[in-house]
Design a protein around this motif. Structure first.
Motif, PDB file in Angstrom:
ATOM      1  N   UNK A   1      75.176  41.862  -8.759  1.00 24.09           N
ATOM      2  CA  UNK A   1      76.345  42.131  -9.582  1.00 24.09           C
ATOM      3  C   UNK A   1      76.620  43.627  -9.588  1.00 24.09           C
ATOM      4  N   UNK A   2      77.883  43.961  -9.516  1.00 19.11           N
ATOM      5  CA  UNK A   2      78.239  45.371  -9.644  1.00 19.11           C
ATOM      6  C   UNK A   2      79.241  45.521 -10.778  1.00 19.11           C
ATOM      7  N   UNK A   3      78.886  46.327 -11.760  1.00 20.12           N
ATOM      8  CA  UNK A   3      79.824  46.623 -12.833  1.00 20.12           C
ATOM      9  C   UNK A   3      80.280  48.052 -12.647  1.00 20.12           C
ATOM     10  N   UNK A   4      81.572  48.256 -12.751  1.00 22.58           N
ATOM     11  CA  UNK A   4      82.107  49.599 -12.565  1.00 22.58           C
ATOM     12  C   UNK A   4      82.822  50.038 -13.835  1.00 22.58           C
ATOM     13  N   UNK A   5      82.406  51.164 -14.344  1.00 25.07           N
ATOM     14  CA  UNK A   5      83.071  51.747 -15.508  1.00 25.07           C
ATOM     15  C   UNK A   5      84.030  52.818 -15.003  1.00 25.07           C
ATOM     16  N   UNK A   6      85.273  52.739 -15.413  1.00 22.80           N
ATOM     17  CA  UNK A   6      86.237  53.781 -15.061  1.00 22.80           C
ATOM     18  C   UNK A   6      86.577  54.552 -16.337  1.00 22.80           C
ATOM     19  N   UNK A   7      86.361  55.848 -16.305  1.00 24.54           N
ATOM     20  CA  UNK A   7      86.557  56.660 -17.510  1.00 24.54           C
ATOM     21  C   UNK A   7      87.444  57.861 -17.224  1.00 24.54           C
ATOM     22  N   UNK A   8      88.203  58.294 -18.220  1.00 27.37           N
ATOM     23  CA  UNK A   8      88.919  59.557 -18.037  1.00 27.37           C
ATOM     24  C   UNK A   8      87.909  60.701 -18.056  1.00 27.37           C
ATOM     25  N   UNK A   9      88.232  61.811 -17.403  1.00 26.81           N
ATOM     26  CA  UNK A   9      87.285  62.922 -17.376  1.00 26.81           C
ATOM     27  C   UNK A   9      87.158  63.581 -18.733  1.00 26.81           C
ATOM     28  N   UNK A  10      88.257  63.637 -19.458  1.00 30.62           N
ATOM     29  CA  UNK A  10      88.193  64.274 -20.770  1.00 30.62           C
ATOM     30  C   UNK A  10      89.075  63.539 -21.760  1.00 30.62           C
ATOM     31  N   UNK A  11      88.735  63.729 -23.016  1.00 32.09           N
ATOM     32  CA  UNK A  11      89.539  63.120 -24.068  1.00 32.09           C
ATOM     33  C   UNK A  11      90.336  64.183 -24.804  1.00 32.09           C
ATOM     34  N   UNK A  12      90.021  65.437 -24.502  1.00 35.51           N
ATOM     35  CA  UNK A  12      90.523  66.510 -25.345  1.00 35.51           C
ATOM     36  C   UNK A  12      92.022  66.713 -25.179  1.00 35.51           C
ATOM     37  N   UNK A  13      92.466  66.717 -23.953  1.00 37.79           N
ATOM     38  CA  UNK A  13      93.874  66.969 -23.730  1.00 37.79           C
ATOM     39  C   UNK A  13      94.287  66.119 -22.545  1.00 37.79           C
ATOM     40  N   UNK A  14      95.436  65.524 -22.611  1.00 37.79           N
ATOM     41  CA  UNK A  14      95.824  64.663 -21.500  1.00 37.79           C
ATOM     42  C   UNK A  14      97.265  64.942 -21.078  1.00 37.79           C
TER      43      UNK A  14
ATOM     44  N   UNK B   1      87.688  51.379 -18.727  1.00 39.84           N
ATOM     45  CA  UNK B   1      87.615  49.936 -18.518  1.00 39.84           C
ATOM     46  C   UNK B   1      86.354  49.606 -17.731  1.00 39.84           C
ATOM     47  N   UNK B   2      85.947  48.332 -17.805  1.00 42.69           N
ATOM     48  CA  UNK B   2      84.797  47.873 -17.035  1.00 42.69           C
ATOM     49  C   UNK B   2      85.255  46.759 -16.108  1.00 42.69           C
ATOM     50  N   UNK B   3      84.905  46.822 -14.861  1.00 35.58           N
ATOM     51  CA  UNK B   3      85.213  45.754 -13.916  1.00 35.58           C
ATOM     52  C   UNK B   3      83.917  45.176 -13.374  1.00 35.58           C
TER      53      UNK B   3
END
Lengths: 758, 131
Positions: free
Chosen positions: A600-613, A589-591
């Motif tokens: 302005x500060x935009x923050x991207x929150x990402x999972x570390x990996x997509x391979x296995x959760x 997501x982007x905040x």
């Protein structure tokens, strides 16, 4: 497409061609990094010949590769570029920001050519031709260069004979600049020479420049090698001696033939080792067999074989005298691999220098899929073990099975973590590209921008990194285009005329956060709302209830992009919806946080990996769903009485804060299969700085899963990241929590296609 | 089967040369080779004592010691004084190549080369033997 001449269809040629693409891309990325470093040095008024030479070597290698693999456009560009770089490194052309522009342009062209060769980009021929013209102009400004200086020095003709043109140029340049020449002789262990030499280079760097180093061939044995290093330095001999650790490293100043009066302090060859048992560095060692003749540089050094073996014995003896671990092994015959010379190098020397392997990411995906299948097997075994254990007559068997299961479980998660680790790459790979973009865009817009990067070492899944460069590029472009003010305007409002963009990455739990912060104009919420109302994206009534968060989120809506927005908003716009979509595809997501006049500060929150959760399995109306644990904050018992309605939205209070609630059964249009009195649960999901409570019937526990993409027919349904197979032949849909939060909080529940689940 | 040491800092070029030489034809006077790869001059020096090699192919422009220095070293060493040696380099290093030949390399091929050119050059130095 590329074709290896004469090698079509042969798998080993195909492999070589695949390697070509990744090697070329790495080289191009390296060029970009070097150019940024050159640019920074140039701004401070320096020029770094070493980096220029690195750039030259990179292009030189690219040229060779391009020719070998039939990439003709790349070959032509490299050829011209190489000429320019050769002029630069040999001092025939000055490095200017004009020249750098052309070089930066070349990196872009390389990227386009590579994309086109791989078949996913437009034809770059026209761009390449424009570049060739620019490069041609650079070469017209050639100047002359100094000559005949080297002959004045008492240098070994053997050494001069192996200097490359570039090394000769550096030698000349340094002599012209009035530096003195020094000859350093050092013996290295072959096994560790790379790191030891780097170490030595590091130590000498503050004092001057190493022109060349070459093996003397004297006293050579299997394990060690003596290098003669030619260095130019302003430092005095004793300063240099002190800098290069070990009083026994042999340094002498190279005499000038013409200047007899010059008092040259010529160091004597070291005393025989037997008489000098001083402790020595295990790596940098002086050859005790060096004789005065070779030091003077007049005769050729002795050849291996005549002195090699005795030298080896002498070294071994002295190593025993000073080393902690005396070896009882007799001196080995020449050619054998045993018999380390004071250094436990046998194991090391068998290793190759490059200890990395390049692996196609698809192979890792494949491995991860297998791990996923194994995880399914594991779950099945657990079920089996439970069934066996409740049978009294099979109890012992059940216990053994359970023990095996535990061990299997442990090793499987180690395997899984191992593979995940291999997929991780530092974000710096993308950040390097951004540094180039900042330079280019700020020049296009006549703005002064300083980019600061922290956290480039933060690691994230390779696939995510690759998808990140476009969104980040967009964000940076926006920050420069609309955020940072022109220098005059900045001065007017009392800011430094150089704008700042800070790129900051760090890991937080299972997420990686990337912040793009500028100190520009900031965004004006009122203007955003006014524009959104005008475009009919929100009604005037709705607009009144929007929180600051909601308002900034509007700039990510499709359509909120045009020029008129940019002008009447003093703000952003260009394709930020694309940013949001791309980040959402990666499960992120982007905040936005913004202050007018502050930035302005935009923050991207990402999972570390997509391979296995890891997911939390929940049941809703008798069906299974999986919620990624990374986005789950907590789960608790749910009571209908806790819920109240606030402005048409259901909310409950958790620890004094109100939390919007979403009944998934209702959202998905699933009929309740259980009476309403049954206890249910609320799972609190967190994404960026938003949270939402999902009401579910039951919590079934947590499990690691491999997400499989949904089929084409239902791929377009929002709210689901995919599906997964559980160990017991059951299948669960994986919720796309970020998308759900978005939809629900935007009041778009009705837009969900409940029918898709029916 | 002949054994060759290939010294080259570009991985894909090494793979290319390996592919060519492993499948080389006997009509070139080369035949299928066992290819030993070195990714830099120092690694080559580590691998040299593990010879013998029937011939050596080296690049000039490398990161650590350059090919010229390596050639000088090879020609000074007892075991490889007469091992046939081929330089593969790009044209820009023409002057460096001349020096390489003067230092005792037996042949020079210009990058980019085709598989046939590579085999022909190797076949030539193998049939000549070293100087």
């Amino acid at each position: 497409m590329l074709e290896v001449p004469g090698g079509r269809g042969d798998p080993s040629f195909d492999k070589a061609r695949d390697e070509f693409f990744s090697e070329a891309q790495e080289l191009v990325d390296g060029l970009g990094r070097d150019l940024v470093a050159l640019d920074q040095a140039l701004k401070r008024g320096h020029s770094d010949p070493e980096i220029i030479n690195d750039v030259f070597r990179g292009v030189h290698t690219l040229k060779g590769l391009a020719g070998l693999f039939g990439a003709s456009r790349m070959s032509v560009v490299s050829h011209e570029l190489e000429d320019v770089l050769d002029d630069l490194r040999l001092g025939r052309v000055e490095l200017s920001s004009h020249v750098l522009d052309a070089l930066f342009q070349a990196v872009e062209i390389y990227n386009r050519i590579l994309a086109a060769e791989k078949g996913d980009g437009p034809d770059p021929t026209a761009d390449a031709e424009a570049l060739l013209v620019a490069l041609g102009q650079v070469s017209e400004h050639r100047g002359g260069t100094g000559v005949g200086l080297i002959a004045q020095y008492d240098l070994d003709p053997g050494l001069l004979g192996v200097l490359t043109e570039y090394e000769e140029h550096r030698l000349r340049t340094n002599i012209q600049a009035g530096l003195a020449l020094f000859r350093i002789r050092v013996r290295f262990s072959l096994a560790t020479i790379d790191s030891a030499l780097d170490d030595l280079k590091e130590k000498t760097k503050p004092h001057g420049e190493i022109i060349t180093y070459l093996p003397t061939g004297s006293g050579t044995d299997i394990e060690t090698i003596e290098l003669e290093i030619l260095m130019a330095s302003r430092a005095l001999l004793h300063v240099l001696r002190a800098a290069i650790a070990g009083p026994q490293v042999d340094i002498e100043e190279v005499r000038r033939r013409t200047a007899h009066s010059l008092a040259v302090q010529s160091s004597l060859p070291a005393a025989p080792m037997a008489a000098a048992p001083a402790p020595r560095s295990p790596v940098i060692r002086l050859d005790p067999t060096t004789d005065a003749a070779t030091l003077g540089g007049s005769g050729p050094p002795p050849i291996l074989g005549s002195t090699g073996l005795p030298a080896l014995r002498a070294e071994s003896t002295s190593a025993r005298g000073s080393g902690p671990a005396p070896s009882a092994t007799p001196a080995p015959p020449p050619g054998a691999l045993t018999g380390p010379v004071g250094v436990p190098s046998r194991e090391l020397s068998l290793r190759s220098v490059s200890q990395t392997v390049r692996v196609d990411i698809r192979k890792l995906d494949n491995l991860m899929t297998i791990v996923g299948e194994l995880a399914i097997v594991r779950t099945a075994i657990a079920g089996l073990s439970d069934r066996v254990r409740i049978r009294p007559e099979l109890r012992q068997l059940g216990i053994e099975l359970q023990r095996l299961h535990r061990s299997f479980d442990r090793h499987l998660s180690q395997l899984q973590n191992g593979i995940l680790e291999v997929r991780m790459v530092p974000l710096g790979q993308v950040f390097d590209k951004l540094a180039r973009v900042v330079r280019q865009i700020s020049r296009e817009h006549d703005k002064l921008v300083k980019l600061s990067i922290t956290g480039a070492e933060t690691e994230i899944d390779k696939l995510i990194v690759e998808e990140l460069s476009d969104p980040l590029m967009h964000m940076i472009r926006n920050a420069i285009d609309h955020g940072i003010e022109p220098p005059s305007e900045r001065e007017h409002v009392g800011k430094d005329e150089v704008g700042n963009i800070v790129l900051n990455a760090f890991q937080k739990g299972n997420h990686v956060l990337i912040e793009v912060e500028d100190d520009g104009r900031g965004m004006n919420p009122e203007a955003i709302v006014a524009s959104a109302v005008r475009k009919g994206m929100v009604s005037a009534d709705e607009a009144k209830d929007l929180t600051a968060q909601d308002i900034f989120a509007l700039v990510y809506m499709p359509g909120f992009t045009t020029k008129e927005v940019a002008t009447d908003l003093s703000g952003r716009g260009v394709g930020l919806d694309v940013v949001k979509t791309n980040i959402a595809k990666l499960g992120g997501v982007v905040d936005i946080v913004s202050g007018v006049g502050i930035g302005t500060k935009m923050t991207i929150t990402l999972p570390i990996t997509l391979a296995i959760i890891s997911v939390l399995l929940v049941e809703i109306a008798g069906r299974l769903f999986a919620m990624p644990l990374a986005s789950v904050g907590e789960a608790m018992g749910f009571d209908d009485r806790q819920v109240r309605t606030l402005e048409g939205r259901e909310v409950m209070t958790v620890r004094g804060k109100s939390l919007p609630v979403c009944r998934l059964a209702r959202l998905f249009g699933l009929a309740a299969t259980e009476p309403a009195s049954t206890r249910s649960f609320v799972v609190i999901a967190l994404m960026g700085n938003r949270s939402l409570g999902f009401v579910v019937d039951r919590l079934l526990g947590q499990q690691d899963i491999v997400v499989k993409a949904l089929g084409r027919s239902i791929k377009s349904v929002r709210g689901f990241a995919g599906a997964t197979e559980l160990g017991d032949q059951r299948v669960a849909l994986v919720l796309d929590v970020a998308a759900l939060i978005d939809e629900v909080l935007a009041g778009g529940e009705s837009r969900f296609m409940a029918a898709a689940l029916a | 089967m002949r054994r060759v040491l290939v010294v080259e800092d570009s991985g894909s070029t090494r793979s290319f040369v390996r592919a060519v030489l492993e499948s080389a034809d006997r009509t070139d006077g080369v035949g299928p080779c066992e290819v030993v790869e070195a990714s830099c001059g120092f690694e080559a020096m580590r691998l040299l004592p593990r010879g013998p090699y029937d011939f050596i192919i080296t690049d000039i422009n490398m990161g650590d010691i350059n090919g010229l220095e390596l050639i000088r070293f090879i020609r000074k060493s007892e075991h490889h004084r007469s091992t046939p040696l081929v330089i593969m380099s790009t044209l820009s290093g023409a002057r460096d190549v001349e020096r390489g030949l003067a230092l005792g390399a037996n042949a020079y091929i210009c990058k980019p080369f085709t598989p046939d050119e590579l085999c022909a050059a190797c076949g030539r130095v193998l049939s000549q033997g070293a100087r």
